[in-house]
Design a protein around this motif. Structure first.
Motif, mmCIF file in Angstrom:
data_model
loop_
_atom_site.group_PDB
_atom_site.id
_atom_site.type_symbol
_atom_site.label_atom_id
_atom_site.label_comp_id
_atom_site.label_asym_id
_atom_site.label_seq_id
_atom_site.Cartn_x
_atom_site.Cartn_y
_atom_site.Cartn_z
ATOM 1 N N ILE A 609 0.860 -1.186 0.000
ATOM 2 C CA ILE A 609 0.000 0.000 0.000
ATOM 3 C C ILE A 609 0.894 1.233 0.000
ATOM 4 N N VAL A 610 0.621 2.143 -0.903
ATOM 5 C CA VAL A 610 1.366 3.388 -1.012
ATOM 6 C C VAL A 610 0.416 4.553 -0.773
ATOM 7 N N PHE A 611 0.803 5.464 0.115
ATOM 8 C CA PHE A 611 0.087 6.731 0.237
ATOM 9 C C PHE A 611 0.880 7.773 -0.523
ATOM 10 N N GLU A 612 0.319 8.269 -1.615
ATOM 11 C CA GLU A 612 0.992 9.227 -2.489
ATOM 12 C C GLU A 612 0.277 10.579 -2.416
ATOM 13 N N GLU A 613 1.061 11.644 -2.266
ATOM 14 C CA GLU A 613 0.486 12.970 -2.103
ATOM 15 C C GLU A 613 0.147 13.656 -3.422
ATOM 16 N N GLU A 614 0.969 13.436 -4.471
ATOM 17 C CA GLU A 614 0.856 14.319 -5.634
ATOM 18 C C GLU A 614 0.693 13.620 -6.975
ATOM 19 N N ASP A 615 1.537 12.624 -7.269
ATOM 20 C CA ASP A 615 1.470 11.986 -8.592
ATOM 21 C C ASP A 615 2.108 10.612 -8.496
ATOM 22 N N ALA A 616 1.687 9.697 -9.379
ATOM 23 C CA ALA A 616 2.134 8.311 -9.238
ATOM 24 C C ALA A 616 2.324 7.642 -10.586
ATOM 25 N N ASP A 617 3.180 6.611 -10.572
ATOM 26 C CA ASP A 617 3.445 5.810 -11.762
ATOM 27 C C ASP A 617 2.634 4.514 -11.758
ATOM 28 N N PHE A 618 2.058 4.160 -10.596
ATOM 29 C CA PHE A 618 1.224 2.963 -10.409
ATOM 30 C C PHE A 618 2.007 1.656 -10.506
ATOM 31 N N LYS A 619 3.347 1.746 -10.339
ATOM 32 C CA LYS A 619 4.179 0.552 -10.354
ATOM 33 C C LYS A 619 5.297 0.741 -9.336
ATOM 34 N N VAL A 620 5.492 -0.254 -8.470
ATOM 35 C CA VAL A 620 6.547 -0.190 -7.451
ATOM 36 C C VAL A 620 7.619 -1.207 -7.810
ATOM 37 N N LEU A 621 8.868 -0.752 -7.896
ATOM 38 C CA LEU A 621 9.977 -1.598 -8.299
ATOM 39 C C LEU A 621 10.713 -2.137 -7.083
ATOM 40 N N PHE A 622 11.284 -3.333 -7.229
ATOM 41 C CA PHE A 622 12.067 -3.955 -6.159
ATOM 42 C C PHE A 622 13.415 -4.362 -6.738
ATOM 43 N N GLU A 623 14.483 -3.782 -6.207
ATOM 44 C CA GLU A 623 15.811 -3.991 -6.761
ATOM 45 C C GLU A 623 16.714 -4.663 -5.734
ATOM 46 N N ASP A 624 17.862 -5.156 -6.198
ATOM 47 C CA ASP A 624 18.754 -5.909 -5.317
ATOM 48 C C ASP A 624 19.924 -5.092 -4.800
ATOM 49 N N ALA A 625 19.879 -3.772 -4.991
ATOM 50 C CA ALA A 625 20.969 -2.914 -4.519
ATOM 51 C C ALA A 625 20.397 -1.594 -4.005
ATOM 52 N N PRO A 626 21.049 -0.984 -3.026
ATOM 53 C CA PRO A 626 20.559 0.299 -2.498
ATOM 54 C C PRO A 626 20.817 1.433 -3.475
ATOM 55 N N ASP A 627 20.104 2.535 -3.284
ATOM 56 C CA ASP A 627 20.335 3.751 -4.054
ATOM 57 C C ASP A 627 20.100 4.922 -3.106
ATOM 58 N N LEU A 628 21.190 5.398 -2.501
ATOM 59 C CA LEU A 628 21.098 6.488 -1.528
ATOM 60 C C LEU A 628 21.322 7.848 -2.158
ATOM 61 N N GLY A 629 21.464 7.891 -3.482
ATOM 62 C CA GLY A 629 21.534 9.157 -4.192
ATOM 63 C C GLY A 629 22.961 9.640 -4.440
ATOM 64 N N MET A 630 23.039 10.817 -5.038
ATOM 65 C CA MET A 630 24.334 11.429 -5.326
ATOM 66 C C MET A 630 25.046 11.755 -4.015
ATOM 67 N N THR A 631 26.376 11.609 -4.018
ATOM 68 C CA THR A 631 27.139 11.747 -2.783
ATOM 69 C C THR A 631 27.921 13.051 -2.730
ATOM 70 N N ILE A 632 28.244 13.423 -1.491
ATOM 71 C CA ILE A 632 29.140 14.538 -1.240
ATOM 72 C C ILE A 632 30.088 14.120 -0.128
ATOM 73 N N ASP A 633 31.379 14.383 -0.299
ATOM 74 C CA ASP A 633 32.359 14.002 0.717
ATOM 75 C C ASP A 633 32.279 14.941 1.913
ATOM 76 N N ILE A 634 32.375 14.362 3.112
ATOM 77 C CA ILE A 634 32.433 15.139 4.345
ATOM 78 C C ILE A 634 33.852 15.646 4.511
ATOM 79 N N GLN A 635 33.985 16.932 4.740
ATOM 80 C CA GLN A 635 35.315 17.538 4.894
ATOM 81 C C GLN A 635 35.780 17.438 6.351
#
Length: 635
Positions: A609-635
């Protein structure tokens, strides 16, 4: 790994009985360390000498790692602990979230994923000592720093002080918590070798009587092990209390910090209580990465200097549900669902380059051969779940608690729900009637984000930067609705008392304040999600309305494995698997996939069950690897 077929409550009874009779815990014989522990004297716990720690009368170097039981499924506690042990960690540090253990006044939860006693029994079985951080405030990027939101129903509340209302609440919680911990102390045969008083109070320090009060609260209830405080450089003087060892929180091993601690607390061994192995992420920013070579260089230097160290975090885990907090400076930013933290052990329990570097380093400081590393768990790329049913927000309202009518807006914490404990998490819907158009102004009274509707048609958004909207003209009566989300209470800083959520003041239409509201509480609890089985779902692909709920099915063939939920084509909302709230998703990033532990799944059909606020694709994907987004190094 031994799999027990008895109930956890029986395990508690058996271990407690054994403790009372023999005064020792039987540990698993991992590389012979159980036999070593049996020989330790239990008459003397973790002690401070002029230059080093001792435990049981023997010299002791603390090699610690932080692991939060409430951020890891209970089925994986042992897995994460054994990986810690195999890395050379000898001490597990964990915090205790008051808000999760006492969601309402008089209601306490110490079962399931909050079974702290079982967690500590398992740590002992693996062969890890424990430093307990019972709060009451723990910070830790949790909503309100782990303090229960019902405290804020008292408009005069002064959190983290000796304000009578706060002291009374702490006493009630400690009366439940501390007696469970007393038998698990080192000198009673248990794994707890130290207890931390509060957390980084030096950066807050509003009440000079507060830390002495907490110290007495712990000791009067039977805590006899070494007491600690933990602060960064600027808080070392103000955050300490007589009779407790001061420890340091940092990322870079700065010589000035060490000299300052030595000056404040001479002739004592040094402990870096929080060595920050990474950092948390906020929605709309980037994923923080702390280079392994920088981390290991600091740890190596600390050990070379004879300093004990605790990695915060060793394994971060996940902010399941709505538990994540937020920061206020330089502006409000909510913490993402993942608490991967770029830690040595990843969110899903996988080894990282940091893990391997630490294992190699710690092996040189260990008195025993390190256990073998566990085989990693399989991650599955499941078939997508196609949403086949839709339920509008408005059609779900009959399944919420009875709406409350009020002349003025009422904030979440003061709503007459949950036995008058208010609303802690989720969304609140405020509705009133208007007869004109014009300019709608929030007065900066929206906490933290509101979708605004006229007769259920979306007209715009209020948040901390968007504070004015145009309302279409119309003379007939129309319904004006505000769907307000608590995106996370600030978890640190001087203004914790002012973290009320929902609508916290007047909203103006053409400079006239709105009145006569009907208010719905939408906490998105598991019981609410399960109640939606009876709701009037409609089949897709009929044109859905937003916000709304979408339902699909995930099929698991065989034994369930971990996976990662990719919400590609969705905008912002929450996802539930078999009623379990995995957390928030948001296309603003950085996080692009939510961790789905295998224990949350069933073999066969699983409800999505998905509660979506604004817009949806109507398909939920399940992958075998994480995706935490673009990275930035901590100085």
């Amino acid at each position: 790994m031994v799999i027990l077929s008895v109930r956890s409550s029986h395990i508690r009874c058996y271990v407690a009985l054994f403790l009372s009779i023999t005064g020792v815990i039987i540990y698993r014989h991992l590389s012979g360390q159980g036999r070593e522990r049996m020989r330790l004297s239990r008459s003397e716990g973790l002690s401070v000498n002029s230059s080093q720690f001792s435990l049981g009368g023997e010299p002791f170097r603390l090699l610690g790692g932080e692991l939060h039981y409430f951020r890891v499924p209970r089925a994986y506690w042992m897995d994460r602990m054994m990986k810690m042990k195999a890395c050379g960690i000898n001490t597990l540090t964990t915090s205790v979230p008051w808000n999760l253990h006492q969601p309402e006044r008089g209601e306490f939860k110490f079962r399931g994923d909050l079974d702290l006693e079982l967690f500590l029994f398992q740590a002992a079985e693996v062969g890890l000592w424990v430093i307990l951080r019972p709060g009451p405030y723990i910070g830790s990027e949790l909503d309100l720093g782990g303090l229960p939101s019902w405290l804020l129903s008292d408009r005069r509340m002064k959190l983290r002080t000796t304000y009578p209302g706060f002291v009374e609440a702490v006493d009630v919680f400690f009366d439940k918590l501390i007696p469970k911990m007393v038998p698990l102390q080192f000198k009673k045969g248990g794994p707890i070798i130290a207890v931390q008083i509060e957390n980084e109070y030096g950066s807050f320090a509003m009440d000079s009587d507060y830390m002495p009060f907490l110290k007495e609260a712990l000791e009067s209830r039977g805590i006899t092990e070494l007491l600690l405080t933990a602060d960064s450089h600027e808080g070392l003087k103000r955050g300490g209390v007589n009779g407790a060892l001061r420890t340091l929180n940092l990322r870079k091993l700065n010589y000035d910090d060490l000299k300052f601690l030595e000056a404040v607390q001479p002739n004592s061994p040094m402990l870096v209580m929080e060595y920050w192995s990474g950092w948390f992420d906020g929605w709309g920013s980037l994923h923080h990465n702390f280079p392994p070579e920088d981390m290991i260089a600091a740890v190596r230097e600390a050990l070379r200097r004879g300093i004990s160290i605790n990695l915060h975090m060793f394994h971060g885990g996940t902010n399941f549900g709505f538990m994540s907090g937020a920061v206020a400076n330089p502006s409000y930013k909510a913490v993402v669902t993942s608490y991967d933290y770029d830690a040595p052990l990843s969110e899903a329990g996988d080894y990282t380059p940091k893990y391997h570097l630490l294992r190699d380093l710690f092996s040189r400081y260990s008195n025993e051969h390190l256990p073998d590393m566990l085989t990693l768990r399989w991650k599955e790329n499941y078939e997508a779940a196609i949403m086949y049913q839709h339920l509008s927000l408005w059609d779900a309202l009959p399944f919420t608690p009875e709406p409350f009518k009020s002349r003025t807006p009422i904030n979440m914490e003061n709503l007459p729900v949950n036995n008058r404990n208010g609303q802690a998490f989720g969304y609140t819907l405020y509705e009133t009637t208007i007869t004109t158009g014009g300019y709608l102004k929030s007065g900066n009274h929206i906490r933290d984000r509101a979708l605004v509707f006229v007769d259920r048609s979306f007209i715009g958004l209020f948040d901390y930067t968007s504070v004015e909207l145009a309302v279409p003209n119309g003379k007939e009566k129309r319904t004006l609705s505000f769907l307000v989300e608590n995106c996370g209470r600030v978890h640190a800083g001087p203004h914790l008392d002012h973290q009320h959520k929902g609508i916290v003041g007047d909203i103006y239409l053409n400079k006239v304040h709105l009145r006569d509201f009907t208010i719905y509480s939408l906490e998105m609890t598991q019981s609410f999600i399960e109640s939606l089985y009876r709701a009037p779902w409609r089949s897709l692909p009929s044109k859905p309305s937003f916000p709304g709920f979408f339902q699909g099915r995930l099929f698991v063939d065989g034994y369930p494995s971990d996976s990662f939920v990719k919400m590609l084509g969705w905008t912002k909302g929450v996802i539930f698997i078999n009623g379990q709230n995995l957390g928030r998703y948001w296309d603003t990033g950085p996080q692009q996939a939510l961790y789905l532990p295998g224990p949350f799944l069933n073999s066969g059909i699983n409800q999505v069950i998905v509660f979506e606020e604004e817009d949806a694709d109507f398909k939920v994907l399940f992958e075998d690897a994480p995706d935490l987004g673009m990275t930035i190094d901590i100085q």
